[in-house]
Design a protein around this motif. Structure first.
Motif, short mmCIF file in Angstrom:
data_model
loop_
_atom_site.label_atom_id
_atom_site.label_comp_id
_atom_site.label_asym_id
_atom_site.label_seq_id
_atom_site.Cartn_x
_atom_site.Cartn_y
_atom_site.Cartn_z
N PRO A 54 -69.32 29.17 22.03
CA PRO A 54 -68.04 30.07 21.48
C PRO A 54 -67.98 31.14 21.99
N HIS A 84 -64.03 33.05 24.00
CA HIS A 84 -62.91 33.43 23.20
C HIS A 84 -62.64 35.41 23.97
N HIS A 109 -61.65 17.50 26.75
CA HIS A 109 -61.71 19.04 27.00
C HIS A 109 -62.28 19.44 28.12
N GLY A 154 -57.23 24.82 24.87
CA GLY A 154 -58.02 25.02 23.41
C GLY A 154 -57.37 24.22 22.11
N HIS A 155 -56.69 23.42 22.38
CA HIS A 155 -55.97 22.52 21.75
C HIS A 155 -56.92 21.73 21.83
N SER A 156 -57.42 21.09 23.03
CA SER A 156 -58.51 19.95 22.70
C SER A 156 -59.96 20.37 22.27
N ALA A 215 -59.95 22.51 19.96
CA ALA A 215 -59.73 22.59 18.76
C ALA A 215 -60.15 21.14 17.99
N ASP A 216 -59.76 20.02 18.63
CA ASP A 216 -59.25 18.50 18.22
C ASP A 216 -61.01 17.64 18.25
N ALA A 263 -63.75 19.74 18.18
CA ALA A 263 -64.64 20.07 17.79
C ALA A 263 -64.44 20.02 15.67
N TRP A 264 -63.23 20.04 15.53
CA TRP A 264 -63.00 20.01 13.98
C TRP A 264 -62.31 18.55 13.53
N THR A 265 -62.35 17.38 14.38
CA THR A 265 -61.54 16.21 14.48
C THR A 265 -63.20 15.21 13.95
#
Length: 162
Positions: free
Chosen positions: A12, A16, A80, A146-148, A150-151, A153-155
């Motif tokens: 993480p 960035h 991801h 990035g989208h995958s 986020a999915d 990490a947050w789904t």
């Protein structure tokens, strides 16, 4: 290799820098490809940003692989990871394109004859298209990754109850 930094998972933190470097490189390479005055004035900036991205991408992938071994492997994490492995080839194309544009800017700054200009125009178009291919591929891939991520990490994983 890159498990932790300061006691935190490295991925993480490193990601960035990559998420900034790849789009910044793509933007400057696109501007250098499409705007000759920008290309002449920025010199090595697009190339340096591309090289930075090229260094960061493998570090990000390695740190991600280390993190993936420590977390529950879901389909989202695997997707991801797979997408992450696809960024390096695009970053290589971006860097080659940036190198070509740097060379082109130096060549354009030299005095030239009219017959040399006639031969150079199609060659310059090929170099610009190469750079724009790297811009497009790396930009699309970094957005997909990035989208995958986020999915992943947050789904919330499904519990099977419903």
């Amino acid at each position: 290799m890159l498990d932790t930094l300061f006691g935190l998972p490295a991925h993480p933190l490193i990601v960035h820098a990559t998420v900034v470097a790849v789009p910044a490189a793509a933007l400057t390479v696109a501007l250098a490809a499409l705007w000759p005055r920008f290309r002449a004035r920025t010199g090595a900036l697009p190339l340096l940003l591309s090289l930075t991205a090229l260094i960061l991408v493998p570090l990000t992938v390695k740190s991600g692989e280390s993190l993936a071994q420590r977390v529950h492997q879901t389909g989202l994490v695997r997707r991801h990871t797979d997408l992450g492995h696809g960024l390096l080839p695009w970053t290589i194309v971006l860097t080659v394109g940036a190198s070509a544009l740097f060379w082109l800017a130096r060549w354009e700054a030299r005095p030239r004859s009219t017959e040399r200009t006639a031969v150079a125009r199609p060659f310059a178009v090929v170099l610009v298209l190469l750079a724009l291919t790297g811009v497009t591929g790396s930009s699309v891939q970094i957005a997909r990754i990035g989208h995958s991520g986020a999915d992943a990490a947050w789904t919330k994983p499904s519990t099977g109850r419903g």
